[in-house]
Design an enzyme around this catalytic site. Sequence first.
Site, PDB file in Angstrom:
ATOM      1  N   GLY A  84       0.828  -1.249  -0.113  1.00 45.53           N
ATOM      2  CA  GLY A  84       0.212   0.040   0.006  1.00 45.53           C
ATOM      3  C   GLY A  84       0.632   1.201   0.092  1.00 45.53           C
ATOM      4  O   GLY A  84       0.572   2.274  -0.707  1.00 45.53           O
ATOM      5  N   SER A  85       1.993   1.337   0.692  1.00 44.99           N
ATOM      6  CA  SER A  85       2.866   2.435   0.661  1.00 44.99           C
ATOM      7  C   SER A  85       3.380   2.622  -0.847  1.00 44.99           C
ATOM      8  O   SER A  85       3.492   3.789  -1.026  1.00 44.99           O
ATOM      9  CB  SER A  85       4.209   1.964   1.383  1.00 44.99           C
ATOM     10  OG  SER A  85       3.440   1.686   2.719  1.00 44.99           O
ATOM     11  N   ASP A 192      -7.213   1.243   4.250  1.00 44.24           N
ATOM     12  CA  ASP A 192      -8.028   0.620   5.387  1.00 44.24           C
ATOM     13  C   ASP A 192      -9.489   0.550   5.348  1.00 44.24           C
ATOM     14  O   ASP A 192     -10.311   0.315   6.291  1.00 44.24           O
ATOM     15  CB  ASP A 192      -7.827   1.474   6.972  1.00 44.24           C
ATOM     16  CG  ASP A 192      -6.262   1.572   7.098  1.00 44.24           C
ATOM     17  OD1 ASP A 192      -5.592   0.726   6.550  1.00 44.24           O
ATOM     18  OD2 ASP A 192      -5.992   2.615   7.852  1.00 44.24           O
ATOM     19  N   SER A 213      -3.961  -1.286   0.576  1.00 45.58           N
ATOM     20  CA  SER A 213      -3.133  -2.328   1.121  1.00 45.58           C
ATOM     21  C   SER A 213      -3.544  -3.592   1.091  1.00 45.58           C
ATOM     22  O   SER A 213      -4.654  -4.105   1.548  1.00 45.58           O
ATOM     23  CB  SER A 213      -2.710  -1.617   2.276  1.00 45.58           C
ATOM     24  OG  SER A 213      -1.825  -2.754   2.985  1.00 45.58           O
ATOM     25  N   HIS A 218      -5.146  -6.015   6.437  1.00 44.99           N
ATOM     26  CA  HIS A 218      -6.152  -5.364   5.766  1.00 44.99           C
ATOM     27  C   HIS A 218      -7.308  -6.366   5.484  1.00 44.99           C
ATOM     28  O   HIS A 218      -7.489  -7.477   5.724  1.00 44.99           O
ATOM     29  CB  HIS A 218      -5.671  -4.500   4.735  1.00 44.99           C
ATOM     30  CG  HIS A 218      -4.610  -3.448   5.119  1.00 44.99           C
ATOM     31  ND1 HIS A 218      -4.987  -2.164   5.211  1.00 44.99           N
ATOM     32  CD2 HIS A 218      -3.263  -3.561   5.678  1.00 44.99           C
ATOM     33  CE1 HIS A 218      -3.921  -1.700   5.722  1.00 44.99           C
ATOM     34  NE2 HIS A 218      -3.103  -2.639   6.175  1.00 44.99           N
ATOM     35  N   ASN A 286      10.495  -0.248  -9.590  1.00 40.24           N
ATOM     36  CA  ASN A 286      10.022  -1.612  -9.859  1.00 40.24           C
ATOM     37  C   ASN A 286       9.157  -1.735  -8.519  1.00 40.24           C
ATOM     38  O   ASN A 286       9.881  -2.138  -7.706  1.00 40.24           O
ATOM     39  CB  ASN A 286      10.982  -2.641 -10.316  1.00 40.24           C
ATOM     40  CG  ASN A 286      10.325  -3.866 -10.360  1.00 40.24           C
ATOM     41  OD1 ASN A 286       8.821  -4.026 -10.158  1.00 40.24           O
ATOM     42  ND2 ASN A 286      10.854  -5.012 -10.499  1.00 40.24           N
TER      43      ASN A 286
END
Length: 434
Positions: A84-85, A192, A213, A218, A286
């Site tokens: 998710g980051s 979330d 995420s 999650h 990547n």
Amino acid sequence: MSDRKELVLDEVRRYHREASVPREFVPGTTEIWPSGAVLEEADRVALVEAALDLRIAAGTSSRKFESAFARRLKRRKAHLTNSGSSANLLAVSALTSHVLGERRLRPGDEVITVAAGFPTTVNPILQNGLVPVFVDVDLRTYNTTADRVAQAIGPKTRAIIIAHALGNPFEVAEIAQLAVDHELFLIEDNCDAVGATYDGRLTGSFGDMATVSFYPAHHLTMGEGGCVLTSDLGLARIVESLRDWGRDCWCEPGENDRCLKRFKYQMGTLPAGYDHKYIFSHVGYNLKATDIQAALGLTQLAKLDDFIEARRRNWRRLREGLDGVPGLLLPEATPRSEPSWFGFAITVTPDARFSRAELGDFLEGRKIGTRRLFAGNLTRHPAYVDQPHRVVGDLTNSDIITEQTFWIGVYPALTDEMIDYMTSSIKEFVAARG
Ligand SMILES: Cc1ncc(COP(=O)(O)O)c(C=O)c1O
């Protein structure tokens, strides 16, 4: 499917049944995690099947997941990422692309976000040389408001990125309208909140882009993983390019000439006909995920509705069970929303006869896992102290969250018995202090 593969998968099913005998819940001894993955037979089989097929890079399952997930969240495109980051990094970085011409964000431009949240909602702003503008949030919903965002808009403001807090939608329709009125981009960090709605419409479908995420905590998991969603095909191309090393070409790995002009381009100062597969139009990364992850994502996606319903049921049971307990500020859904809860946040009020730390220690002692509302006020963390930023209004509630707020779990594996133990433990603790 070959007979031998079917045999192996049958063994996997058998193994799963052996390995996952339900354990009896022993109050005070069994760990009650605040979050976790719910992995069943189909998930284990899908993982082993992907491994048997040696689908070790992104491939057919990834594409299948992307189109199924985009359909589920009512967006035209989904791009799978390794977290998710990474999805947030790609979404914010996409806004700086030269492809956007005059609309692109440039170093020093401002992006509005909230101070109390998860760090990697904010980090891509700084990583792209942009300036975060922090606003405060409300207690109970743990979201900011359209009014606060409106006040924060200045001459350099170009975008907004906000997470739907713990599965509870922020005022996304109003904030999306502000974005339109002020020609700002809006990114919804939906990591979330998969399945939540605002005005009956899915979160993640209001902004220019949304992120998700798939970390085990999650709503659905791939182990590690994430996703960028958008219905803007131009932004989708930029996200894909940035995710895939910055290349200009959109052939899948193993595909050769989808654009039908593979050797017919002339770009930059490259010689005419330079292989399009190796022409780079962005300074990219990547950040792809693998088919093994996507295979798990597909089996998890089949259960998403049940997962969301279980989270809602658990949240309601906690909310009803704790109603009226003195010293606790209980969470509330944002008006006009139906959250897809990630956790159950509790703020210890200033007049309580106990501290947040005492209650937290008590619950942990009973094996009831607690978590902080992520970073609390991010501006107080060493990483951000010297970073360029602007604060609009005060961060009073973000500070209260830093001191007084924690959350407990609602994830689908929690049983009624566990939830009732959580509520009775909290009540017992509070009564003893009364
Ligand atoms: C709101 C929010 N955004 C982003 C992330 C980052 O996701 P990941 O752990 O997959 O990098 C999280 C992680 O929990 C999150 O809660």
